[in-house]
Design an enzyme around this catalytic site. Structure first.
Site, mmCIF file in Angstrom:
data_model
loop_
_atom_site.group_PDB
_atom_site.id
_atom_site.type_symbol
_atom_site.label_atom_id
_atom_site.label_comp_id
_atom_site.label_asym_id
_atom_site.label_seq_id
_atom_site.Cartn_x
_atom_site.Cartn_y
_atom_site.Cartn_z
ATOM 1 N N MET A 105 0.940 -1.255 -0.004
ATOM 2 C CA MET A 105 -0.053 0.024 0.079
ATOM 3 C C MET A 105 0.859 1.307 -0.134
ATOM 4 O O MET A 105 0.316 2.275 0.224
ATOM 5 C CB MET A 105 -0.936 -0.124 1.057
ATOM 6 C CG MET A 105 -2.021 -1.070 0.983
ATOM 7 S SD MET A 105 -3.403 -0.641 1.882
ATOM 8 C CE MET A 105 -2.944 -0.338 3.715
ATOM 9 N N GLY A 106 2.065 1.063 -0.405
ATOM 10 C CA GLY A 106 3.096 2.252 -0.430
ATOM 11 C C GLY A 106 3.505 2.832 0.937
ATOM 12 O O GLY A 106 3.384 1.774 1.945
ATOM 13 N N GLY B 202 11.548 -2.796 5.697
ATOM 14 C CA GLY B 202 10.699 -3.985 5.435
ATOM 15 C C GLY B 202 9.877 -4.655 4.261
ATOM 16 O O GLY B 202 10.313 -5.708 3.756
ATOM 17 N N HIS B 203 9.594 -3.258 3.349
ATOM 18 C CA HIS B 203 9.178 -3.894 2.287
ATOM 19 C C HIS B 203 10.409 -3.988 1.219
ATOM 20 O O HIS B 203 10.162 -4.949 0.544
ATOM 21 C CB HIS B 203 8.433 -2.535 1.624
ATOM 22 C CG HIS B 203 7.120 -2.019 2.134
ATOM 23 N ND1 HIS B 203 7.143 -1.056 3.114
ATOM 24 C CD2 HIS B 203 5.992 -2.687 2.406
ATOM 25 C CE1 HIS B 203 5.884 -0.828 3.569
ATOM 26 N NE2 HIS B 203 5.094 -1.896 3.224
ATOM 27 N N GLN C 173 -10.429 -2.449 2.202
ATOM 28 C CA GLN C 173 -9.640 -3.099 3.401
ATOM 29 C C GLN C 173 -9.639 -2.158 4.852
ATOM 30 O O GLN C 173 -9.022 -2.642 6.055
ATOM 31 C CB GLN C 173 -8.338 -3.932 3.345
ATOM 32 C CG GLN C 173 -6.979 -2.876 3.100
ATOM 33 C CD GLN C 173 -6.120 -3.539 2.696
ATOM 34 O OE1 GLN C 173 -6.005 -3.979 1.424
ATOM 35 N NE2 GLN C 173 -4.930 -3.608 3.407
ATOM 36 N N LYS D 79 5.052 -10.367 9.303
ATOM 37 C CA LYS D 79 4.405 -9.593 10.424
ATOM 38 C C LYS D 79 2.978 -9.664 10.379
ATOM 39 O O LYS D 79 2.335 -9.292 11.565
ATOM 40 C CB LYS D 79 4.909 -8.172 10.118
ATOM 41 C CG LYS D 79 4.364 -7.048 11.451
ATOM 42 C CD LYS D 79 4.847 -5.651 11.388
ATOM 43 C CE LYS D 79 4.237 -4.942 10.253
ATOM 44 N NZ LYS D 79 2.772 -4.555 10.828
ATOM 45 N N ARG E 196 3.087 2.113 10.155
ATOM 46 C CA ARG E 196 2.163 2.689 11.282
ATOM 47 C C ARG E 196 3.150 3.484 12.148
ATOM 48 O O ARG E 196 2.605 4.310 13.223
ATOM 49 C CB ARG E 196 0.854 1.805 11.961
ATOM 50 C CG ARG E 196 -0.002 1.352 10.837
ATOM 51 C CD ARG E 196 -0.776 0.547 11.677
ATOM 52 N NE ARG E 196 -1.986 0.080 10.410
ATOM 53 C CZ ARG E 196 -2.919 0.625 10.049
ATOM 54 N NH1 ARG E 196 -3.419 1.747 10.683
ATOM 55 N NH2 ARG E 196 -3.940 0.294 9.260
#
Length: 283
Positions: free
Chosen positions: A30-31, A36-37, A61, A151, A189
């Site tokens: 989701m950008g 981690g991405h 979602q 995760k 987040r």
């Protein structure tokens, strides 16, 4: 690196790749990309000839409109990071491109059981939105493999079940959680945390590790373990939201036959709802 925003152009590129016999990996995001991405991208690059990264903030979602509204959109910075990683293709469609008639009347994919338990119970419709967009991306990109982070443990289990049930010929790769040096799981987040909250945040992993230590030491009073963990989180400055100890293979209650457990923790820290998990061998 190609950046594609429309379905016809994406299909055209996928047809070309298929004709060339390329092995394609998909990394759905989701950008608001972080390290981690990038770990997902690296895993995809190691396993395929071509890497496609999708960037789409999926309204279906989000169970709370305010969460959707404030989710960071950082497409330019994301593309710069992906270009440095030598990603081949970025698919960054608009909401109109994916849901031309809106989300309310759009056909959806639902995974019974897994979509309404645990995280799904507190976020109604969330996993239906996840399974719908992921199945649509699978149809559009036709990847040989797709990489997801561990995760989001329940999400990964849901995707695996959907792929098995729907007969998608796609290898699903779970990529281990990437953590900051202090143990905090990397997440988009985390950007919602203030500087003071960021200092508190690693406490989530400490509580998670404490639960794991107790299980490995043979403690089996799960209700007591969970109650103590919730109290510890609240004392550290969190608002404990949900703590679960489940069979890692089924996500059902741990039983005498369970070989592995997964500890799933969700807690609020200010305006950020942080989640984390840890696997424990029970044998």
């Amino acid at each position: 690196m190609l950046i594609i925003e429309t379905l016809p152009l994406l299909r055209q590129q996928i047809r070309r790749l298929r004709m060339e016999g390329k092995r394609v990996a998909l990394v759905p995001t989701m950008g608001n990309l972080h390290d981690g991405h990038m770990k997902l991208v690296d895993e995809a690059k190691a396993r395929a000839d071509v890497v496609v990264v999708s960037i789409f903030v999926n309204p279906m979602q989000f169970d709370r409109p305010e969460d959707l509204a404030r989710y960071p959109r950082t497409l330019q910075e994301d593309c710069e990071k992906l270009n440095k990683r030598k990603v081949d293709l970025v698919f960054a469609p608009s909401v109109k491109e994916i849901y031309p008639n809106g989300t309310e009347t759009h056909t959806y994919v639902d995974v019974p059981g897994l979509s309404t338990m645990l995280e799904g119970a507190s976020r109604p419709g969330h996993f239906r939105g996840v399974s719908t967009i992921v199945s649509k991306l699978f149809n559009l990109v036709q990847p040989d493999i797709a990489c997801f982070g561990e995760k989001d443990f329940q999400q990964l289990a849901l995707i695996r079940k959907m792929v098995a049930d729907m007969g998608f010929d796609i290898e699903i790769v779970g990529v281990p959680i990437m953590r900051a040096k202090d143990g905090l799981a990397l997440s988009s987040r985390n950007g919602y945390l203030t500087a003071e909250q960021r200092k508190i945040a690693p406490g989530l992993y400490k509580v998670l590790s404490s639960i794991a230590d107790k299980l490995q030491a043979g403690e089996r009073d799960l209700d007591e373990i969970i109650a103590i963990a919730g109290q510890e989180l609240n004392e550290k400055g969190f608002r404990a939201d949900d703590i679960q100890i489940r069979d890692a293979d089924t996500l059902l209650e741990v039983s005498e036959t369970s070989k592995r457990a997964v500890i799933l923790v969700a807690a609020w820290l200010g305006d950020a709802r942080l989640i984390d998990n840890k696997m424990v061998e029970l044998a």
